[in-house]
Design a protein around this motif. Structure first.
Motif, mmCIF file in Angstrom:
data_model
loop_
_atom_site.group_PDB
_atom_site.id
_atom_site.type_symbol
_atom_site.label_atom_id
_atom_site.label_comp_id
_atom_site.label_asym_id
_atom_site.label_seq_id
_atom_site.Cartn_x
_atom_site.Cartn_y
_atom_site.Cartn_z
ATOM 1 N N VAL A 132 0.843 -1.204 0.000
ATOM 2 C CA VAL A 132 0.000 0.000 0.000
ATOM 3 C C VAL A 132 0.875 1.250 0.000
ATOM 4 N N GLU A 133 1.923 1.204 0.798
ATOM 5 C CA GLU A 133 2.832 2.355 0.862
ATOM 6 C C GLU A 133 3.402 2.647 -0.526
ATOM 7 N N GLU A 134 3.813 1.595 -1.213
ATOM 8 C CA GLU A 134 4.396 1.717 -2.550
ATOM 9 C C GLU A 134 3.356 2.168 -3.584
ATOM 10 N N ALA A 135 2.182 1.560 -3.533
ATOM 11 C CA ALA A 135 1.167 1.824 -4.563
ATOM 12 C C ALA A 135 0.510 3.192 -4.396
ATOM 13 N N GLY A 136 0.479 3.710 -3.159
ATOM 14 C CA GLY A 136 -0.012 5.079 -2.938
ATOM 15 C C GLY A 136 -1.471 5.202 -2.569
ATOM 16 N N LEU A 137 -2.143 4.068 -2.287
ATOM 17 C CA LEU A 137 -3.555 4.160 -1.898
ATOM 18 C C LEU A 137 -3.687 4.462 -0.409
ATOM 19 N N ARG A 138 -4.942 4.592 0.011
ATOM 20 C CA ARG A 138 -5.301 4.761 1.411
ATOM 21 C C ARG A 138 -5.937 3.441 1.853
ATOM 22 N N ALA A 139 -5.684 3.004 3.085
ATOM 23 C CA ALA A 139 -6.255 1.715 3.498
ATOM 24 C C ALA A 139 -6.466 1.634 4.990
ATOM 25 N N ARG A 140 -7.493 0.885 5.382
ATOM 26 C CA ARG A 140 -7.649 0.478 6.781
ATOM 27 C C ARG A 140 -7.382 -1.023 6.824
ATOM 28 N N LEU A 141 -6.262 -1.397 7.419
ATOM 29 C CA LEU A 141 -5.781 -2.781 7.357
ATOM 30 C C LEU A 141 -5.930 -3.486 8.693
ATOM 31 N N GLY A 142 -6.083 -4.820 8.631
ATOM 32 C CA GLY A 142 -6.105 -5.593 9.862
ATOM 33 C C GLY A 142 -5.772 -7.043 9.625
ATOM 34 N N HIS A 143 -5.358 -7.703 10.725
ATOM 35 C CA HIS A 143 -5.057 -9.133 10.677
ATOM 36 C C HIS A 143 -6.325 -9.899 11.072
ATOM 37 N N GLY A 144 -6.812 -10.750 10.164
ATOM 38 C CA GLY A 144 -8.016 -11.535 10.428
ATOM 39 C C GLY A 144 -7.713 -12.706 11.342
ATOM 40 N N VAL A 145 -8.551 -12.875 12.373
ATOM 41 C CA VAL A 145 -8.323 -13.940 13.355
ATOM 42 C C VAL A 145 -9.410 -15.010 13.253
ATOM 43 N N VAL A 146 -8.972 -16.271 13.200
ATOM 44 C CA VAL A 146 -9.891 -17.409 13.307
ATOM 45 C C VAL A 146 -9.426 -18.233 14.499
ATOM 46 N N THR A 147 -10.325 -18.535 15.446
ATOM 47 C CA THR A 147 -9.882 -19.365 16.586
ATOM 48 C C THR A 147 -10.401 -20.799 16.504
ATOM 49 N N VAL A 148 -11.492 -21.027 15.736
ATOM 50 C CA VAL A 148 -11.973 -22.410 15.639
ATOM 51 C C VAL A 148 -10.896 -23.228 14.928
ATOM 52 N N ALA A 149 -10.762 -24.490 15.324
ATOM 53 C CA ALA A 149 -9.744 -25.385 14.744
ATOM 54 C C ALA A 149 -8.318 -24.976 15.131
ATOM 55 N N LYS A 150 -8.170 -24.103 16.131
ATOM 56 C CA LYS A 150 -6.819 -23.813 16.643
ATOM 57 C C LYS A 150 -6.789 -24.219 18.111
ATOM 58 N N ASP A 151 -5.599 -24.603 18.627
ATOM 59 C CA ASP A 151 -5.522 -24.851 20.074
ATOM 60 C C ASP A 151 -5.471 -23.502 20.786
ATOM 61 N N GLU A 152 -5.566 -23.558 22.120
ATOM 62 C CA GLU A 152 -5.697 -22.318 22.884
ATOM 63 C C GLU A 152 -4.527 -21.369 22.647
ATOM 64 N N GLU A 153 -3.339 -21.955 22.626
ATOM 65 C CA GLU A 153 -2.149 -21.124 22.451
ATOM 66 C C GLU A 153 -2.165 -20.436 21.077
ATOM 67 N N GLY A 154 -2.508 -21.216 20.060
ATOM 68 C CA GLY A 154 -2.558 -20.673 18.702
ATOM 69 C C GLY A 154 -3.608 -19.579 18.576
#
Ligand SMILES: N[C@@H](CCSC[C@H]1O[C@@H](n2cnc3c(=O)[nH]cnc32)[C@H](O)[C@@H]1O)C(=O)O
Ligand SMILES: [Zn+2]
Length: 434
Positions: A132-154
């Motif tokens: 995004v920095e390189e391309a020059g756009l504006r963005a609201r970014l985030g890391h998507g979280v899935v907890t099903v099928a993961k152990d507690e630590e993950g």
């Protein structure tokens, strides 16, 4: 001050009127200085907008931009099977480098189709931020979280990553990047994790973005297990605030529409994805009438299969009428709002309206086309007839990202070459031939 003037165009105003005017931009501050006649004279640089429609840059309210690498990888399945059988196994093989390449491909397509801002949920977010920095756009970014099928630590690790990314990248790329905390959905993240982490996101002061009420399969388990509709459940968990925005909102009932309107939580309508996965028809007209902030998004390219907001606009109009059983529903002026100010408001961005002092995020569409002739109503053309290839110039934050269809911030052929190669390698890793 370095100025840029767009001259000779027809300018779409926030009230859905179109006037003949020039647009003068302060490139240093990335702001619109003035909209009016004859502003080209003293500008440092000019960009021809004659026989063109100047609109706010389109705001793609919900995307997974790096999924461009998975365009056409798996089609013709319902959401749950599509994710579990095809998409998630392929995403399991995606490297950070793949995400970078996929993001660049998606950003290239966005610039070429007049999009200047977007919201994105994915992983390897540092790579997306760099693109995004390189391309020059504006963005609201985030890391998507899935907890099903993961152990507690993950699961905790994934949640922590989403908070860390939201904290670290907020304000990056000279302020063009903002962030959000992004639990994937109300059914793929466990209640105990929402209870623990939503307050932490609030402490950080970032919005929360998630998929909600996309399919009936996402509604039923919550109603059965929690005894309330999904958005009432989201409100209980503190995830229905004015700064928050949800993707889809297809299967929402009157009580949930009321909750959204009252809270000021935005809904990003994704008509192409909803039709392709046969998820259903969102009640866009009813939500707008109730005062809900509604924006428009493409979702990822694997469920669309393109990132053109003009295609999405037409789909929103068509599907909106069908859903309401009323040809007067979701009219052209509403569509123009959905794709610009509606999405920008849902995302908490100041762009989406061409007015003095607003961010200089614009798209310029060439009207010298058979399919845009005659010119009875240019707002009608924007909603029903214009296409990605009509976009001549794309400007974000006062910088020209595309001039006369030449993208200036990314090397188009190199980006496409890298994407072709990375996608082929990826497919071979997921499905080795022996
Ligand atoms: N960290 C998570 C990834 C979440 S990113 C966001 C996810 O949303 C998925 N996605 C894409 N389109 C849709 C949709 O329409 N509904 C729900 N999920 C989607 C996408 O494939 C991606 O896996 C994990 O460990 O799996
Ligand atoms: Zn999505």
């Amino acid at each position: 001050m370095t100025t840029l003037a767009l001259t000779g165009g027809r300018v779409l105003r926030p009230d859905a009127t179109v006037i003949r005017a020039d647009v003068l931009i302060d490139r240093d501050r990335g702001e619109i200085l003035e909209i009016g006649p004859d502003l080209g004279g003293d500008a440092v640089e000019t960009l021809d907008a004659s026989d063109s429609l100047v609109t706010p840059g389109f705001v793609n309210g919900h995307c997974h931009v790096a999924m461009s690498l998975l365009r056409g990888y798996a089609d013709d399945k319902p959401l749950d099977a599509w994710l579990r059988e095809d998409i998630w196994p392929a995403e399991g093989e995606l490297t950070a480098e793949d995400v970078r390449v996929g993001a660049e491909l998606g950003l290239l397509e966005m610039i070429k189709s007049g999009t200047t801002a977007f919201a994105d949920m994915y992983f390897h977010v540092p790579e997306i931020a760099a693109a995004v920095e390189e391309a020059g756009l504006r963005a609201r970014l985030g890391h998507g979280v899935v907890t099903v099928a993961k152990d507690e630590e993950g699961a905790h690790e994934d949640m922590e990553t989403s908070l860390e990314v939201a904290e670290e990248y907020d304000g990056a790329a000279d302020g063009r990047i903002s962030t959000a905390f992004m639990p994937h959905s109300l059914t793929t993240v466990g209640a105990e994790y929402l209870e623990e982490y939503v307050p932490k996101a609030r402490e950080l002061g970032v919005p929360i973005h998630y998929h909600a009420n996309e399919t009936e399969d996402e509604v039923t388990p919550i109603v059965e297990e929690e005894g309330v509709r999904p958005l009432a459940y989201a409100a209980e968990k503190g995830m229905l605030e004015a700064e928050d925005f949800v993707a889809h909102g297809v299967h929402v009932d009157e009580s949930e529409i009321g909750l959204l309107a009252e809270a000021g939580t935005g809904v990003i309508h994704c008509p192409a994805s909803n039709m392709k996965l046969a998820s259903g028809m969102a009640p866009v007209q009813r939500m707008r009438e109730a005062g809900v902030t509604v924006g428009l998004g493409t979702d990822g390219a694997a469920s669309n299969n393109d990132l053109s907001m003009l295609d999405e606009a037409r789909d929103a109009a068509m599907l909106g009428k069908l859903a309401a059983d009323d040809a007067a529903a979701v009219p052209a002026e509403a569509v123009a709002e959905l794709l610009t100010a509606g999405s920008a408001d849902a995302l908490g961005l100041e762009s989406g309206r061409l007015e003095e002092g607003a961010p200089a995020d614009l798209a310029v569409l060439d009207l010298e086309k058979a399919h845009l002739t005659p010119r009875h109503d240019l707002v009608s053309h924007l909603a029903y007839a214009a296409a990605a290839a009509d976009v001549r110039h794309t400007i974000c934050d006062g910088q020209v990202l595309m001039r006369d269809r030449e993208v200036l911030t990314l090397e188009e052929s190199a980006v496409r070459e890298r994407a072709l190669e990375a996608a082929e390698d990826l497919a071979a890793r997921v499905n080795p031939t022996e």
